[in-house]
Scaffold this motif. Structure first.
Motif, PDB file in Angstrom:
ATOM      1  N   THR A 163       3.217  12.958   7.864  1.00  0.00           N
ATOM      2  CA  THR A 163       2.886  12.236   9.089  1.00  0.00           C
ATOM      3  C   THR A 163       1.428  11.794   9.090  1.00  0.00           C
ATOM      4  O   THR A 163       1.105  10.642   9.390  1.00  0.00           O
ATOM      5  N   GLN A 175       0.777   8.985   6.635  1.00  0.00           N
ATOM      6  CA  GLN A 175       1.146   7.677   7.181  1.00  0.00           C
ATOM      7  C   GLN A 175       0.086   7.163   8.143  1.00  0.00           C
ATOM      8  O   GLN A 175      -0.208   5.964   8.190  1.00  0.00           O
ATOM      9  N   GLU A 176      -0.492   8.070   8.922  1.00  0.00           N
ATOM     10  CA  GLU A 176      -1.566   7.677   9.845  1.00  0.00           C
ATOM     11  C   GLU A 176      -2.770   7.150   9.066  1.00  0.00           C
ATOM     12  O   GLU A 176      -3.390   6.157   9.468  1.00  0.00           O
ATOM     13  N   GLN A 198      -1.987   3.674   7.968  1.00  0.00           N
ATOM     14  CA  GLN A 198      -2.094   2.720   9.068  1.00  0.00           C
ATOM     15  C   GLN A 198      -3.551   2.393   9.368  1.00  0.00           C
ATOM     16  O   GLN A 198      -3.903   1.250   9.655  1.00  0.00           O
TER      17      GLN A 198
END
Length: 269
Positions: free
Chosen positions: A40, A43-44, A47
Motif C-alpha cells: 500500500t 503504491q502511495e 503516486q
C-alpha cells in the motif's frame, strides 16, 4: 557517483527516509526500484512520483526472506535493464525495553531486518554492481550504531553491525568500481515507531514526527544523495548525529552517561 541516469534500488521505499530518497533520486534524473514490505505504501510512493513514475518500479519484498531477495536483481534488471546503486535503508526499532524484558522473537526480528536484510540485499546485488563501469552501495546505520541508547540496545547492536559490515565492505572493494558509504541518521521525522510495531513510547520522549529538532526526511534524503555524489565514506545526518559523533569520539564514557541521563525514564517503567 552522479545519480543522473543511474538505476538505484532503495529498500524501505514505501515511507520515511526511503520514500524521500526515491522521490529525490527521481527529481535528479535517476531511475529507481523501490522495495518495501508494504504494498500500500509502495503504491502511495508511486503516486507521489507523478510524471516521474515512468522511471520508477515498485517491488513488494521481505528483505529477511533470502529467496525473495535473491530473485530481486533479475526483477530490477527486467524493469530497468541494469542496476548501478543500492541503498539499504529499510529498518525497524525495538520496543523501548531493557534487554531482560525483550522476548527472543523480537530480538531476532530486529537483527533480521536491520542487519541480515542489509547483508542479503548486498550479496544479491553486488555481483551486478561489480559489472558496471561505476556503482555505489549505501548502508543506513544510525546514531544508535555508535552511541548506546537505553531501551534500544538490540537495535543499536544491529546498527553497529551494519556500520562495521559497511566499513569492511568499503575496504574489500577499494580496488573495484564500487564505492561504499555508511550513513548515520539522528532524529528524522518518520513513522518508524508505527512501522516497527512499537505501540508505546517511554515517558518524556516524543515520536520523531512531532519532535521539534528532528530533521525532515526530504532533507535527510538530500544529504544522503549528496554523499553518494561526493563518494563520501561516512555521512552524518542531522546536527544531533554530528554532535554525538564528536562527543562519542572525544569521551565515549561521558557520551554513554549523557544519553543515559536523557533517557533514564526508559529503565524506570
Amino acid at each position: 557517483m552522479l545519480v543522473n541516469n543511474k538505476v538505484i534500488v532503495v529498500s524501505g521505499g514505501g515511507s520515511g527516509i526511503g520514500r524521500a530518497l526515491v522521490l529525490h533520486l527521481l527529481t535528479k534524473g535517476a531511475r529507481v526500484a523501490a522495495v518495501d514490505l508494504n504494498p500500500t505504501t509502495l503504491q502511495e510512493t508511486a503516486q507521489m512520483a507523478g510524471s516521474s513514475a515512468n522511471r520508477l518500479s515498485i517491488h513488494r519484498v521481505d528483505i529477511t526472506d533470502r529467496a525473495a531477495v535473491a530473485a530481486l536483481p533479475d526483477q530490477v534488471i527486467a524493469a530497468h535493464g541494469v542496476v548501478d546503486g543500492l541503498i539499504n535503508n529499510a529498518g525497524i526499532i525495538q520496543p523501548f525495553l531493557g534487554v531482560p524484558d525483550l522476548d527472543e522473537a523480537t530480538i531476532e526480528r530486529v537483527m533480521k531486518v536491520n542487519f541480515y536484510g542489509t547483508v542479503w540485499m548486498t550479496k544479491a546485488f553486488l555481483p551486478y554492481l561489480l559489472s558496471r563501469p561505476e556503482a555505489h552501495i549505501v548502508n543506513v546505520s544510525s546514531m544508535g550504531g555508535f552511541l548506546p541508547v537505553p531501551g534500544q540496545t538490540i537495535y543499536g547492536a544491529a546498527k553497529a553491525a551494519v556500520k562495521l559490515f559497511t566499513e569492511g565492505l568499503y575496504a574489500e572493494l577499494l580496488e573495484t568500481n564500487v564505492r561504499v558509504t555508511v550513513v548515520f541518521p539522528g532524529a528524522v521525522r518518520t513513522n518508524i515507531v508505527a512501522n516497527s510495531g512499537v505501540n508505546r513510547l517511554p515517558t518524556g520522549t516524543t515520536d520523531n514526527r512531532r519532535a521539534p529538532t528532528a530533521l525532515a526526511p526530504e532533507r535527510a534524503a538530500q544529504i544522503i544523495v549528496d554523499g553518494i555524489e561526493r563518494n563520501r565514506y561516512r555521512v552524518l545526518v542531522g546536527s544531533d548525529a554530528r554532535l554525538m559523533d564528536l562527543l562519542s569520539r572525544l569521551n565515549p564514557q561521558f557520551a554513554a552517561r549523557f544519553i543515559f541521563r536523557q533517557m533514564k525514564s526508559l529503565l524506570q517503567q
